[in-house]
Design a protein around this motif. Structure first.
Motif: not given
Length: 502
Positions: A254-269
């Motif tokens: 998905x290129x035009x995401x609603x959560x455009x700034x979601x970053x696995x490295x930054x937001x998942x734990x």
């Protein structure tokens, strides 16, 4: 292995073409992107057997993303695969204990504790290494290893906790083809975090002397019964999942995401209570063991934030504030014919039974304030009464009309980007796999108001609704209710809810 030396135990095993090709072309770095039914468990069992037979008394790793994953999925499938090669638990190997009293040889470097060890009769060991707990791999000096569901592995943790331990060698093993060999198998990833696994394909093209990368689906497996593919296609929640899990076709990004700034490295734990998991060990799946005691990120003496999205598909998201972090702890769902009551009775209440502070701040769409047919109760009040009967105190937090999609888009992406006066959003990866897929696949579309969340998948009965936007709406609501006014410059809601942002 003593048992394998007995001619009476010789067993013929028919390999698929991808399995045979992978075994013949084994390199030091092996990556198998194989769909369901392709024979991953058989392949990994063969790799483990070959390591053990070639290098008696040596130490190897068996790695998983979390200890929970290893106990509930990787270990059972590995044990089943080993049986195909006439290798049986408590005969040829023991799990979670030392086999010395059974006459097993001891490894060159015996571990200090055996609760995460597979001990083989010829003295070799496989150490279970969970990437959410670096201590499980500490002190390991390995001669190689295997990893199942590799797309779930964090590549940085894999390097630090596992790959750097793969350095052992002895003169007696110098001609062993499996010395230093690593084998990682997985179906194709359906979220962003697993992209590292498929990216290895390009590395393998550049360095074919070191890497082997294989792609396969279950059509190569002659042992699958005739109608299985038709059944899987008919029963698949969506074409996307059928293509990914069965046909091994990588999903379109998905290129035009609603959560455009979601970053696995930054937001998942990940943050499991591994002491609890190690205590219950292989009894993880017994009723009552799988609960919030396994979650190290839960503040057990603090209230829970529970947000609902309801309809034919009912879902909830559980969160907590922890200092300057908004932590998404868990998400759950049921689909018709099950109802919202079933979601709480079968999933939420048993899972959070150990929680000490049984207070819930309940959020949801504003239509939850409407009275139900043939009842004087609203939907929120019905949920409140149900939870009250199970010992919970519920405070209904729904306020007025919902914020616009554009308001949500601006606020959530500001928080995901890390705006200083707002809490950081963090998502428990282990407990929110469906929510994460839904967040990553939610599309943004332009509208007269600015930006809308594309809801087309909610109207598509063929699409898996756990990966549509229902869970994302439950994710949005408390965040927007609590922080939108603060984001726009007003502290009215922050004062009302007692929120302090440092």
């Amino acid at each position: 292995m003593y048992k394998m030396q007995n001619p009476k135990n010789i067993k013929k095993i028919d390999l698929t073409v991808p399995q045979a090709h992978a075994f013949i072309n084994m390199k030091q770095k092996n990556y198998w992107e194989w769909g369901r039914g392709s024979g991953k468990s058989t392949g990994l069992a063969y790799g483990a057997r070959k390591q053990v037979v070639q290098m008696p008394r040596a130490s190897f790793f068996l790695v998983g993303a979390t200890y929970s994953q290893i106990l509930s999925r990787t270990l059972p499938s590995t044990i089943e695969g080993l049986e195909m090669f006439n290798l049986y638990q408590d005969v040829d190997y023991v799990v979670g204990r030392c086999g010395k009293k059974h006459g097993f040889d001891m490894p060159f470097q015996p571990p200090n504790q055996w609760n995460n060890i597979i001990h083989w009769s010829n003295g070799a060991i496989h150490q279970l290494v969970s990437l959410d707990n670096p201590n499980t791999g500490r002190g390991l000096n390995s001669y190689g290893g295997i990893g199942d569901e590799a797309a779930l592995l964090d590549p940085e943790k894999l390097y630090n906790n596992v790959k750097t331990t793969n350095r052992a060698q002895k003169e007696i093993f110098k001609n062993c083809s499996m010395l230093g060999a690593e084998i990682y198998a997985s179906s194709t990833p359906i979220n962003k975090k697993g992209k590292w696994f498929t990216d290895i394909e390009e590395e393998a093209k550049k360095r074919p002397d070191l890497y082997y990368f294989s792609k396969s689906n279950a059509f190569w497996n002659p042992h699958i019964r005739k109608n299985w593919f038709d059944e899987m296609k008919a029963e698949a929640p969506s074409e996307l999942l059928y293509n990914a899990e069965i046909l091994n076709i990588r999903p379109k990004e998905i290129t035009d995401g609603f959560y455009a700034n979601l970053n696995p490295d930054k937001h998942y734990y990940t943050d499991h209570n591994n002491t609890y998991l190690e205590t219950i060990g292989i009894n993880l799946n017994k009723q009552g063991n799988f609960n919030s005691n396994q979650d190290n990120d839960v503040l057990h003496n603090e209230p829970l934030i529970v947000s609902l999205d309801f309809g034919v598909f009912n879902s909830l998201v559980v969160s907590q504030l922890n200092s300057n972090e908004y932590r998404v702890l868990n998400s759950m769902w049921v689909k018709s014919p099950k109802l919202l009551d079933d979601l709480f009775i079968e999933q939420f209440i048993p899972y959070y039974r150990p929680h000490q502070n049984k207070t819930i701040y309940l959020y949801g769409g504003h239509d939850g304030n409407n009275h139900l047919p043939n009842s004087h109760l609203t939907l929120f009040e019905q949920v409140r009464d149900l939870l009250t009967n199970h010992g919970w105190t519920v405070i209904i937090m729904s306020r007025g009309a919902a914020a616009t999609h554009f308001d949500k888009y601006l606020l959530l992406n500001a928080m995901l980007k890390g705006q200083r006066n707002l809490p950081r959003i963090r998502i428990n990866e282990s407990n929110n796999s469906d929510l994460i897929i839904a967040l990553e696949r939610a599309e943004a579309v332009e509208s007269l108001s600015g930006v809308d969340k594309n809801k087309k998948d909610e109207r598509n009965k063929e699409f898996p609704q756990q990966h549509a936007t229902h869970l994302t709406d439950a994710f949005d609501i408390p965040i927007v209710t609590m922080y939108n006014d603060l984001f726009k410059g007003s502290n009215a809601f922050a004062s009302e809810f007692g929120i302090r942002i440092s």
